[in-house]
Write a protein that holds these residues in place. Structure first.
Motif, PDB file in Angstrom:
ATOM      1  N   SER A 178     -44.433  16.358  54.780  1.00  0.00           N
ATOM      2  CA  SER A 178     -45.469  16.736  53.912  1.00  0.00           C
ATOM      3  C   SER A 178     -44.740  18.439  53.735  1.00  0.00           C
ATOM      4  N   ALA A 179     -44.365  19.141  54.595  1.00  0.00           N
ATOM      5  CA  ALA A 179     -45.214  20.620  54.648  1.00  0.00           C
ATOM      6  C   ALA A 179     -43.741  21.275  53.867  1.00  0.00           C
ATOM      7  N   GLY A 232     -41.514  21.086  50.486  1.00  0.00           N
ATOM      8  CA  GLY A 232     -41.561  20.345  49.027  1.00  0.00           C
ATOM      9  C   GLY A 232     -41.566  21.718  47.857  1.00  0.00           C
ATOM     10  N   LEU A 233     -42.075  21.753  47.029  1.00  0.00           N
ATOM     11  CA  LEU A 233     -42.151  21.939  45.896  1.00  0.00           C
ATOM     12  C   LEU A 233     -42.459  23.758  46.021  1.00  0.00           C
ATOM     13  N   GLY A 234     -43.553  23.380  47.012  1.00  0.00           N
ATOM     14  CA  GLY A 234     -43.744  24.755  47.840  1.00  0.00           C
ATOM     15  C   GLY A 234     -42.569  25.778  48.380  1.00  0.00           C
ATOM     16  N   TYR A 292     -49.261  19.034  41.290  1.00  0.00           N
ATOM     17  CA  TYR A 292     -48.352  19.000  42.355  1.00  0.00           C
ATOM     18  C   TYR A 292     -47.367  18.040  41.291  1.00  0.00           C
ATOM     19  N   PHE A 312     -50.705  26.242  51.902  1.00  0.00           N
ATOM     20  CA  PHE A 312     -50.002  25.616  50.833  1.00  0.00           C
ATOM     21  C   PHE A 312     -48.484  24.762  52.117  1.00  0.00           C
ATOM     22  N   SER A 313     -47.968  25.971  51.780  1.00  0.00           N
ATOM     23  CA  SER A 313     -46.509  25.734  52.142  1.00  0.00           C
ATOM     24  C   SER A 313     -46.849  24.705  53.955  1.00  0.00           C
ATOM     25  N   SER A 315     -48.769  22.518  54.995  1.00  0.00           N
ATOM     26  CA  SER A 315     -50.441  20.945  53.659  1.00  0.00           C
ATOM     27  C   SER A 315     -51.505  21.416  54.867  1.00  0.00           C
ATOM     28  N   MET A 356     -56.725  20.626  54.342  1.00  0.00           N
ATOM     29  CA  MET A 356     -57.210  19.513  53.830  1.00  0.00           C
ATOM     30  C   MET A 356     -57.213  18.365  54.285  1.00  0.00           C
ATOM     31  N   ALA A 383     -54.495  17.080  55.760  1.00  0.00           N
ATOM     32  CA  ALA A 383     -52.698  16.467  55.437  1.00  0.00           C
ATOM     33  C   ALA A 383     -52.343  16.242  56.897  1.00  0.00           C
ATOM     34  N   SER A 443     -47.871  12.682  51.408  1.00  0.00           N
ATOM     35  CA  SER A 443     -48.752  13.118  52.059  1.00  0.00           C
ATOM     36  C   SER A 443     -50.325  13.478  51.587  1.00  0.00           C
TER      37      SER A 443
END
Ligand code: PFF
Length: 451
Positions: free
Chosen positions: A21-22, A24-26, A105, A227-228, A230, A233, A235, A324
């Motif tokens: 989850s962590a 990713g694109l981040g 995203y 964000f990076s 996750s 929020m 998740a 996620s």
């Protein structure tokens, strides 16, 4: 414990899924472009400080809430706060933030998927400089059929995995994809730092110029940490709710944070040395990786295949993150409204896709439609990542540190890890009660111009 709730199949199951989850694109898309726009090494140092002082303690707190309550974010806050409406609202804010993040995203994930196809078609084969690659990126992302087609495909993959449930879907997907991605990034870093002229990029990432730092950059660094990781929020809370009580929260959290931070740093070393070696400027905004990476592969033997594999893996890394995001929303609807997981995932995925349409059009038809000088895409990104996630972070810190309280939090944290040294628990409680909420608040006030 709720025996009907699905749980991870193995101890490593949580770590893999949370790292999935962590990472990713981040890490590969967002982190490099923020570094490039906000002063290089100084931004990285600020980022790392936020990870240690605020990110890690909050990751632990968020997992703890989920594992203790064994519910979705709204249900968890409701249960642990004895139905206090304010804290239930914090859970709802998390679910809404997830909805917002997933909507744009998914658009970037769609670009990445589109780049797999373009790479296979050989569209980048003869492009020798990033400027030309940038023109191609602008053309592709401005085409609404191209971007909506790929984001629709991407959403279907995400729904497919959520449809099959936690262990079958999420855990398996992460187990296969993460190790391969890691290897490929390392290969690209080696290629990048051995290019002639790579030294400028290495200096850019290691020699800080602190004059580049101000309230706004601090807010962006904070937003990126949330964000990076996750974080903020629900998740990690949701994934924590699939953990059993004999798993170690602190060591799992450290593994996830270390893995995630290493991928971001490696992504920096993958992008900037070749970028500066080619004489390009670092501040290129969200199109950065799409401008530089396709070209880089042309200087590598077998580049055609590596480029396809890279964008495939980037898409997969994005997929372990989108699942996620969709999982948070789905778990909420399944638990609260008793809808079946299958129905909920399809309906919610469809709604989020539609919410993402204006973001997808922001690179083309809606390019000139701006609010506060930001396109729709940029606005949703700014509000969700830089405002809502850190706000969620303050609430999680205040909840665990003060409302639910350390008297209840610590025994629950120690379940499954009795041998955790006392000083670690003390440091964590200081960070969660004082340092994290005060720092986030100061950054907020500063960026609003109040202090
Ligand atoms: N952490 C993901 C990334 O860096 O790409 C993005 C993300 C996933 C943010 C899940 C928030 C979240 F809940």
């Amino acid at each position: 414990m709720d025996n009907n709730r699905e749980h991870w199949g193995s101890k490593i199951g949580f770590i893999l899924a949370a790292a999935g989850s962590a990472i990713g694109l981040g890490n590969i898309w967002r982190f490099p472009y923020l570094v490039g726009e906000n002063g290089g090494a100084a931004f990285i140092i600020l980022y790392l400080l936020c990870v240690v002082l605020v990110g890690l303690p909050l990751v632990i707190a968020e997992i703890l809430i989920g594992r203790t309550a064994q519910k979705n974010p709204v249900g968890s806050f409701r249960e642990l706060s004895n139905h206090n409406p304010f804290w239930v609202g914090v859970g709802v804010l998390g679910v809404l933030t997830g909805l917002m993040i997933l909507s744009y995203y998914n658009v970037v994930a769609g670009w990445s998927l589109g780049y797999v196809v373009e790479s296979a078609r050989g569209s980048f084969q003869h492009i020798g400089d990033p400027e030309k690659a940038g023109i191609l990126f602008d053309q592709l992302s401005a085409s609404w059929t191209w971007s909506l087609f790929f984001s629709a495909c991407f959403m279907m993959f995400t729904i497919g995995i959520i449809y099959f449930g936690v262990i079958q879907g999420i855990e398996k997907a992460s187990k296969i994809m993460l190790p391969i991605l890691f290897l490929l990034i390392i290969l690209l870093v080696i290629r990048g730092v051995t290019l002639e002229g790579a030294r400028a990029g290495i200096c850019y990432l290691t020699k800080p110029d602190f004059s580049a730092i101000n309230g706004k950059t601090a807010l962006l660094a904070f937003g990126q940490v949330f964000f990076s990781l996750s974080l903020g929020m629900g998740a990690l809370l949701t994934y924590g709710s699939y953990m059993t009580k004999n798993e170690k929260i602190v060591s799992s959290a450290v593994s996830v944070v270390v893995l995630n931070t290493s991928v971001s740093l490696l992504a920096g070393f993958m992008i900037f040395p070749p970028l500066l070696a080619l004489g390009m400027k670092p501040a290129q905004g969200p199109s950065l990786i799409f401008n530089i990476l396709p070209v880089m592969f042309n200087s590598i033997p077998g580049g055609y295949f590596f480029r396809i594999i890279f964008f495939l893996l980037l898409s997969m890394a994005a997929l372990t993150s989108t699942i996620s995001l969709l999982e948070v929303i789905t778990a909420f609807v399944v638990d609260e409204f008793r809808l079946s997981r299958k129905k909920a995932s399809v309906i919610l995925g469809g709604i989020v896709f539609l919410l993402g349409v204006p973001s997808a059009l922001s690179a083309g038809r809606l390019e000139n439609f701006t609010i506060l000088k930001l396109t729709f895409f940029q606005l949703v990104d700014f509000i969700s990542a830089n405002i809502f996630l850190p706000l969620g972070g303050i609430f999680i810190a205040l909840f665990v540190g003060w409302f639910w309280g350390m008297k209840k939090a610590i025994p629950n944290l120690l379940e499954g890890s009795v041998a955790l040294p006392g000083f670690i628990v003390t440091i964590w409680s200081i960070l969660i009660r004082f340092v994290a909420p005060v720092l986030i608040l100061l950054i907020f006030l500063n960026s609003l111009g109040i202090i």
